[in-house]
Design an enzyme around this catalytic site. Structure first.
Site, PDB file in Angstrom:
ATOM      1  N   ARG A 233       0.869  -1.175   0.000  1.00 12.42           N
ATOM      2  CA  ARG A 233       0.000   0.000   0.000  1.00 12.42           C
ATOM      3  C   ARG A 233       0.906   1.225   0.000  1.00 12.42           C
ATOM      4  O   ARG A 233       2.061   1.159   0.413  1.00 12.42           O
ATOM      5  CB  ARG A 233      -0.907   0.005   1.230  1.00 12.42           C
ATOM      6  CG  ARG A 233      -1.854  -1.192   1.303  1.00 12.42           C
ATOM      7  CD  ARG A 233      -2.686  -1.151   2.576  1.00 12.42           C
ATOM      8  NE  ARG A 233      -3.625  -2.274   2.652  1.00 12.42           N
ATOM      9  CZ  ARG A 233      -3.368  -3.429   3.253  1.00 12.42           C
ATOM     10  NH1 ARG A 233      -2.189  -3.610   3.860  1.00 12.42           N
ATOM     11  NH2 ARG A 233      -4.272  -4.399   3.277  1.00 12.42           N
ATOM     12  N   LYS A 258      -2.206  -2.033   7.415  1.00 10.16           N
ATOM     13  CA  LYS A 258      -3.620  -1.759   7.639  1.00 10.16           C
ATOM     14  C   LYS A 258      -4.136  -2.617   8.795  1.00 10.16           C
ATOM     15  O   LYS A 258      -3.867  -3.809   8.862  1.00 10.16           O
ATOM     16  CB  LYS A 258      -4.412  -2.068   6.359  1.00 10.16           C
ATOM     17  CG  LYS A 258      -5.848  -1.601   6.408  1.00 10.16           C
ATOM     18  CD  LYS A 258      -6.521  -1.782   5.067  1.00 10.16           C
ATOM     19  CE  LYS A 258      -7.958  -1.274   5.095  1.00 10.16           C
ATOM     20  NZ  LYS A 258      -8.618  -1.437   3.775  1.00 10.16           N
ATOM     21  N   HIS A 322      -2.165   2.739  -6.157  1.00  8.65           N
ATOM     22  CA  HIS A 322      -2.705   1.474  -5.660  1.00  8.65           C
ATOM     23  C   HIS A 322      -2.897   0.459  -6.784  1.00  8.65           C
ATOM     24  O   HIS A 322      -2.972  -0.754  -6.524  1.00  8.65           O
ATOM     25  CB  HIS A 322      -4.044   1.719  -4.946  1.00  8.65           C
ATOM     26  CG  HIS A 322      -4.400   0.661  -3.945  1.00  8.65           C
ATOM     27  ND1 HIS A 322      -3.695   0.485  -2.772  1.00  8.65           N
ATOM     28  CD2 HIS A 322      -5.365  -0.290  -3.946  1.00  8.65           C
ATOM     29  CE1 HIS A 322      -4.228  -0.514  -2.086  1.00  8.65           C
ATOM     30  NE2 HIS A 322      -5.240  -1.015  -2.784  1.00  8.65           N
ATOM     31  N   ARG A 325      -0.348  -2.277  -6.735  1.00  4.44           N
ATOM     32  CA  ARG A 325      -0.645  -3.371  -5.802  1.00  4.44           C
ATOM     33  C   ARG A 325      -1.638  -4.347  -6.434  1.00  4.44           C
ATOM     34  O   ARG A 325      -1.458  -5.569  -6.331  1.00  4.44           O
ATOM     35  CB  ARG A 325      -1.202  -2.790  -4.500  1.00  4.44           C
ATOM     36  CG  ARG A 325      -1.649  -3.812  -3.455  1.00  4.44           C
ATOM     37  CD  ARG A 325      -2.029  -3.070  -2.183  1.00  4.44           C
ATOM     38  NE  ARG A 325      -2.895  -3.842  -1.312  1.00  4.44           N
ATOM     39  CZ  ARG A 325      -2.465  -4.664  -0.352  1.00  4.44           C
ATOM     40  NH1 ARG A 325      -1.175  -4.853  -0.169  1.00  4.44           N
ATOM     41  NH2 ARG A 325      -3.331  -5.307   0.412  1.00  4.44           N
ATOM     42  N   HIS A 348      -4.327  -9.405   3.462  1.00  9.21           N
ATOM     43  CA  HIS A 348      -5.791  -9.378   3.493  1.00  9.21           C
ATOM     44  C   HIS A 348      -6.311 -10.212   4.660  1.00  9.21           C
ATOM     45  O   HIS A 348      -5.857 -11.342   4.858  1.00  9.21           O
ATOM     46  CB  HIS A 348      -6.371  -9.942   2.186  1.00  9.21           C
ATOM     47  CG  HIS A 348      -6.248  -8.996   1.031  1.00  9.21           C
ATOM     48  ND1 HIS A 348      -6.338  -9.402  -0.283  1.00  9.21           N
ATOM     49  CD2 HIS A 348      -6.040  -7.653   0.997  1.00  9.21           C
ATOM     50  CE1 HIS A 348      -6.202  -8.353  -1.072  1.00  9.21           C
ATOM     51  NE2 HIS A 348      -6.012  -7.287  -0.324  1.00  9.21           N
ATOM     52  N   TYR A 357      -9.410 -10.887  -7.497  1.00  9.35           N
ATOM     53  CA  TYR A 357      -8.407 -10.824  -8.562  1.00  9.35           C
ATOM     54  C   TYR A 357      -8.606 -11.925  -9.599  1.00  9.35           C
ATOM     55  O   TYR A 357      -8.087 -11.829 -10.710  1.00  9.35           O
ATOM     56  CB  TYR A 357      -6.995 -10.883  -7.972  1.00  9.35           C
ATOM     57  CG  TYR A 357      -6.666  -9.662  -7.143  1.00  9.35           C
ATOM     58  CD1 TYR A 357      -6.544  -8.414  -7.734  1.00  9.35           C
ATOM     59  CD2 TYR A 357      -6.512  -9.746  -5.756  1.00  9.35           C
ATOM     60  CE1 TYR A 357      -6.269  -7.276  -6.985  1.00  9.35           C
ATOM     61  CE2 TYR A 357      -6.246  -8.620  -4.995  1.00  9.35           C
ATOM     62  CZ  TYR A 357      -6.126  -7.389  -5.621  1.00  9.35           C
ATOM     63  OH  TYR A 357      -5.864  -6.269  -4.869  1.00  9.35           O
TER      64      TYR A 357
END
Length: 380
Positions: A233, A258, A322, A325, A348, A357
Site C-alpha cells: 500500500r 492496515k 494502488h 498493488r 488481506h 483478482y
C-alpha cells in the site's frame, strides 16, 4: 543545518485552555508526531494546531521537538482573552455545539485514542459526528433513534455526491459513539448501502515495464518498484525503514500495516539492485525513502511522481499508485501462485478480498475462443 522553530501558545477558548502549535518552518511529520502526543486538530482559519491544554502534554511537546533539527520557540505567548471566533475542527461548520454534544464529541475522541484507532479514522469519525451533532443540536441523546439517523442519511445522500464508503464511515462513527460512549447495546442500523462490485484497475506486465522506463530519477523508480515488487500500500511504502529491508532473506518487513498488522512480503531482486544504487546516491539515515530535508517521503509526492510517469508512459490513464498493488496480485495469480499465498503477502484479512483478482486475471480468459471466431472455422 538551521533549526525549524515551533511556536507554542496557550490560548483560552470558550473558557477552556488550549495548546496552540504553529510551525515557523518545515517540520518533519508534524501532524503524525502531534497526534502521537495528544490529538491536535488543525484550524484552517488560525492556521495552527490546537489541543486541550495539559501540563504533561506541554512538557512532552517540548521534549519531542527540542533536538537537532527543531526547537520550541522560547517566546511562548500566554493569551487569556478568547479569540473572536468559536473554534471548530477543520472541515466542520462554525456552529457551536450544545454542551451535551460537545461532551459526547470529547468522550468519543478519548475512546478512539484509548483504543488506538489511527489518526485518519479519528479525524474522519469526529468530523462525521460533529456534523451529525450540529444537525441535531436541539435533541438530547435519548432522542437519537434509528428513524432520526435514517432521515439524516437520506438528506445527506440527496444533497449531492455521497459515496457508499462515506455512508458506511458515517454509520461506523455513529455506531462507535452509541456503543462505546453512550454504552448502548450493539447497534445495527439497517442503512448499509449495497457494496459496489467494482473491479480493480490493473496494468499489464508490458504497461508496468513502460511505466518504470518512463521514470528517470532513481529514487522515484525505486519507490514504484518497491510498491509493485512487494504489493505494498502507498502508506506502507512511505513508512518503510532501512531496517525493514531484509536482503539476506529477500523479504520486506511491513510494520503496522492496515489494521495495525505486521507482515512479511517478498523483496524483488530487481528492486534490491536498484536500491543499492539509490543508497550510494542518497544515503538515507532512517527512513528508506526520505524527503529533501529529511523525514519520511510524503504520500502526495509519490502520487505526484506516479501521475507524471503515467502521462509520460501513456499507460492506463485511470491508474493510481494502488493500481501497482492490484497489478502485483493479478500477475502473481497468472503465474500460478495460490490465492492463500497471495492473501498472506497482501495482508488481506478475508480471502474474499483476494478472490476478486480472479475476476480480472486474463490467463484463463485468453484460452477462451469466442463463438464468433468459431463461425469462420466451421464455414471453412
Amino acid at each position: 543545518m538551521m533549526k525549524s522553530e515551533i511556536a507554542v501558545t496557550i490560548v483560552e477558548i470558550n473558557g477552556t485552555k488550549h495548546l496552540s502549535v504553529q510551525p515557523l518552518g518545515y517540520v518533519d511529520d508534524l501532524s503524525k508526531r502531534l497526534y502521537r502526543l495528544g490529538y491536535f486538530t488543525f484550524d484552517v482559519d488560525l492556521r495552527r494546531w490546537l489541543a486541550r491544554f495539559d501540563e504533561d502534554l506541554e512538557a512532552a511537546l517540548h521534549q519531542e521537538f527540542t533536538g537537532d533539527r527543531h526547537v520550541v520557540s522560547e517566546s511562548v505567548v500566554r493569551q487569556d482573552d478568547p479569540p473572536r471566533r468559536q473554534f471548530t475542527p477543520a472541515g466542520a461548520k462554525s456552529v457551536p455545539l450544545s454542551p451535551h454534544w460537545a461532551d459526547a464529541l470529547r468522550l468519543t475522541e478519548e475512546q478512539l485514542r484509548v483504543k488506538r484507532y489511527s489518526w485518519r479514522t479519528v479525524k474522519s469519525y469526529l468530523s462525521h459526528l460533529r456534523m451529525f451533532f450540529i444537525d441535531h443540536n436541539g435533541l438530547q441523546v435519548d432522542e437519537i433513534t434509528e428513524p432520526v439517523i435514517r432521515r439524516y442519511i437520506l438528506r445527506r445522500t440527496k444533497s449531492g455526491s455521497y459515496s457508499a464508503s462515506t455512508q458506511n464511515q458515517l454509520l461506523n462513527a455513529i455506531k462507535f459513539w452509541f456503543e462505546h460512549v453512550e454504552d448502548h447495546p450493539k447497534t445495527f442500523v439497517d442503512l448499509r448501502p449495497r457494496k459496489p462490485s467494482d473491479l480493480p484497475t490493473v496494468l499489464s506486465v508490458e504497461e508496468v515495464r513502460r511505466l518504470f522506463q518512463a521514470v528517470d530519477n532513481i529514487k522515484h523508480r525505486c519507490i514504484l518498484k518497491m510498491i509493485y515488487g512487494g504489493g505494498l500500500r502507498l502508506s506502507e511504502a512511505t513508512n518503510l525503514r532501512i531496517a525493514d529491508v531484509l536482503s539476506d532473506r529477500m523479504q520486506l518487513f511491513i510494520h503496522g500495516g492496515k489494521g495495525k498488522k505486521d507482515r512479511y512480503t517478498i523483496l524483488s531482486q530487481n528492486a534490491l539492485d536498484e536500491l543499492r544504487v539509490y543508497f550510494q546516491h542518497y544515503r538515507p539515515s532512517y527512513w528508506l525513502f526520505e524527503g529533501q530535508s529529511g523525514g519520511q517521503y510524503s504520500v502526495r509526492s509519490v502520487q505526484s511522481l506516479f501521475r507524471r510517469a503515467v502521462q509520460k508512459s501513456r499507460v492506463n490513464p485511470y491508474a493510481t499508485v494502488h493500481t501497482l498493488r492490484h497489478s502485483y496480485a493479478t500477475h502473481l495469480l497468472e503465474q500460478g501462485v495460490s490465492l492463500r499465498h497471495i492473501q498472506e503477502l497482501l495482508g488481506h484479512e478475508s480471502s474474499r478480498t483476494t478472490e476478486r483478482y480472479t475476476r480480472v486475471s486474463n490467463d484463463e480468459k485468453r484460452r477462451i475462443i469466442s463463438p464468433l471466431d468459431r463461425l469462420d472455422t466451421d464455414e471453412e
